[in-house]
Design a protein around this motif. Sequence first.
Motif, PDB file in Angstrom:
ATOM      1  N   ILE A   1      19.641   2.789  -3.270  1.00 16.82           N
ATOM      2  CA  ILE A   1      20.314   2.637  -1.986  1.00 16.82           C
ATOM      3  C   ILE A   1      21.721   3.222  -2.100  1.00 16.82           C
ATOM      4  O   ILE A   1      22.543   2.745  -2.894  1.00 16.82           O
ATOM      5  CB  ILE A   1      20.372   1.157  -1.553  1.00 16.82           C
ATOM      6  N   ARG A   2      21.982   4.259  -1.314  1.00 14.48           N
ATOM      7  CA  ARG A   2      23.295   4.904  -1.334  1.00 14.48           C
ATOM      8  C   ARG A   2      24.211   4.335  -0.258  1.00 14.48           C
ATOM      9  O   ARG A   2      25.426   4.290  -0.445  1.00 14.48           O
ATOM     10  CB  ARG A   2      23.136   6.411  -1.123  1.00 14.48           C
ATOM     11  N   VAL A   3      23.635   3.914   0.864  1.00 16.09           N
ATOM     12  CA  VAL A   3      24.431   3.329   1.947  1.00 16.09           C
ATOM     13  C   VAL A   3      23.720   2.080   2.423  1.00 16.09           C
ATOM     14  O   VAL A   3      22.522   2.111   2.730  1.00 16.09           O
ATOM     15  CB  VAL A   3      24.606   4.313   3.123  1.00 16.09           C
ATOM     16  N   GLY A   4      24.472   0.967   2.464  1.00 14.55           N
ATOM     17  CA  GLY A   4      23.950  -0.275   3.008  1.00 14.55           C
ATOM     18  C   GLY A   4      24.932  -0.844   4.016  1.00 14.55           C
ATOM     19  O   GLY A   4      26.150  -0.688   3.849  1.00 14.55           O
ATOM     20  N   SER A   5      24.452  -1.460   5.035  1.00 11.83           N
ATOM     21  CA  SER A   5      25.359  -2.010   6.045  1.00 11.83           C
ATOM     22  C   SER A   5      26.288  -3.022   5.400  1.00 11.83           C
ATOM     23  O   SER A   5      25.867  -3.881   4.618  1.00 11.83           O
ATOM     24  CB  SER A   5      24.550  -2.668   7.166  1.00 11.83           C
ATOM     25  N   ASN A   6      27.574  -2.879   5.714  1.00 11.60           N
ATOM     26  CA  ASN A   6      28.628  -3.726   5.142  1.00 11.60           C
ATOM     27  C   ASN A   6      28.674  -3.630   3.617  1.00 11.60           C
ATOM     28  O   ASN A   6      29.145  -4.544   2.943  1.00 11.60           O
ATOM     29  CB  ASN A   6      28.462  -5.181   5.563  1.00 11.60           C
ATOM     30  N   GLY A   7      28.156  -2.532   3.076  1.00  7.24           N
ATOM     31  CA  GLY A   7      28.187  -2.308   1.634  1.00  7.24           C
ATOM     32  C   GLY A   7      27.172  -3.126   0.863  1.00  7.24           C
ATOM     33  O   GLY A   7      27.143  -3.059  -0.382  1.00  7.24           O
ATOM     34  N   LEU A   8      26.317  -3.889   1.531  1.00  4.12           N
ATOM     35  CA  LEU A   8      25.367  -4.772   0.850  1.00  4.12           C
ATOM     36  C   LEU A   8      24.243  -3.967   0.202  1.00  4.12           C
ATOM     37  O   LEU A   8      23.703  -3.041   0.808  1.00  4.12           O
ATOM     38  CB  LEU A   8      24.802  -5.780   1.857  1.00  4.12           C
ATOM     39  N   ARG A   9      23.935  -4.303  -1.038  1.00  2.00           N
ATOM     40  CA  ARG A   9      22.815  -3.761  -1.818  1.00  2.00           C
ATOM     41  C   ARG A   9      23.016  -2.306  -2.224  1.00  2.00           C
ATOM     42  O   ARG A   9      22.068  -1.667  -2.706  1.00  2.00           O
ATOM     43  CB  ARG A   9      21.491  -3.910  -1.055  1.00  2.00           C
ATOM     44  N   GLU A  10      24.181  -1.727  -2.052  1.00  2.00           N
ATOM     45  CA  GLU A  10      24.408  -0.340  -2.478  1.00  2.00           C
ATOM     46  C   GLU A  10      24.307  -0.234  -3.994  1.00  2.00           C
ATOM     47  O   GLU A  10      24.832  -1.068  -4.723  1.00  2.00           O
ATOM     48  CB  GLU A  10      25.771   0.150  -1.994  1.00  2.00           C
ATOM     49  N   GLY A  11      23.601   0.777  -4.443  1.00  2.00           N
ATOM     50  CA  GLY A  11      23.359   0.969  -5.872  1.00  2.00           C
ATOM     51  C   GLY A  11      22.120   0.283  -6.378  1.00  2.00           C
ATOM     52  O   GLY A  11      21.738   0.467  -7.534  1.00  2.00           O
ATOM     53  N   THR A  12      21.439  -0.484  -5.527  1.00  2.00           N
ATOM     54  CA  THR A  12      20.225  -1.192  -5.940  1.00  2.00           C
ATOM     55  C   THR A  12      19.033  -0.243  -5.887  1.00  2.00           C
ATOM     56  O   THR A  12      18.898   0.573  -4.970  1.00  2.00           O
ATOM     57  CB  THR A  12      19.962  -2.394  -5.011  1.00  2.00           C
TER      58      THR A  12
END
Length: 366
Positions: free
Chosen positions: A124-135
């Motif tokens: 995940i490169r972009v997640g809403s509100n930064g959530l889960r980015e990099g997962t």
Amino acid sequence: MPYVEIRSQSGSQQQKLHAPRLANSVLGFVVICGFLGMLAIWWPIHQHARNFEAQVEATNATRGAKAIRLAVSRALEREWESLRAVAGQIASKDYDEVRAFTDAVLVAGGRVSWAGLADLSGTIRVGSNGLREGTSVSGTDWYRRGLRGPFFGAMTSSATEQSHDRKEVLNISVPVKSPDGSVKGVYVYSLKASWLRQYVEAAADDLELVTYVVDARGRSVFDQDQENQPNLTPVDLSSLSLNIGSAQIIEDKNGERNIYAVAPELTIGNAPPTGLSVVVRIPPSNFGEDASQLSSAMWMSLFSLVGILAIFSMFFTRHFVRPLERLTDIATEIADGKEPYPEEYDSSRESEKLSEALSRIQSRYY
């Protein structure tokens, strides 16, 4: 010889005492035939009324299920159109611009719990509100199947902005393609299951129906409690798998009849298949009342008819049968050697002829 005559008269008297009177026989015959006629009229009409009412209610249930499916499908289709529109906009943008789109999705309608973009490596490169980015999400269904085309996932749990807080969501995903048509990643919406449930319940309340959203196994995706599961038969389950609608009367554990109607496939139109179906249940308290009211009205009419028959039977007995009984008594008195008054009756041709015959017999003897 005298002994035999006395014996014969005694036997005749006993036979006379045991034989019913003609008036009683007529009234009894009318009453028995009246009640048998009532049953003969009531039973088929009552059964037809029950079957007709059940058929009407089943038709209404099927229409209600289709109406709810249409309403929910339109709501889901709006989310699909939004997802596709965002995926088409972000194809040529950098991650910062994608993040702006993604954060805006959450505040647009309150239906999306989380949105994100995963690249071809499954990260995940972009997640809403930064959530889960990099997962890494390479093993999830929404990512693997989203690479091939639009995908509607099953109910699952997802983390919110607080890591300890998890909510039920439905993931929908589409591939993100560059202008030349190559796939660059997968964009996903995690729809709030609570929103979809409230939407279904609101539509069901408006139509006054008990509604379930079920999976291919016939289990409600919202109510995991067995008490609230729809009581579906193998026929209903097969109708779900065969993608055909059906409406049936099913008896529950208490022996009460419920009408279940199935509208297969939750989404129609341009949205991809969800594997979910709408099931509508009409409880026994909502049908059967019209047939009962019809039965009550019909019983009142039939009893009124029997009452009218009884009144006319009494009139018939008094006008036609009683003269015959009186002439019979006169004939008996003449046979006993008495001299009764020669009454004449003209209520019927038989009474008139019998009166004339008794008068002639009486004139010969006396």
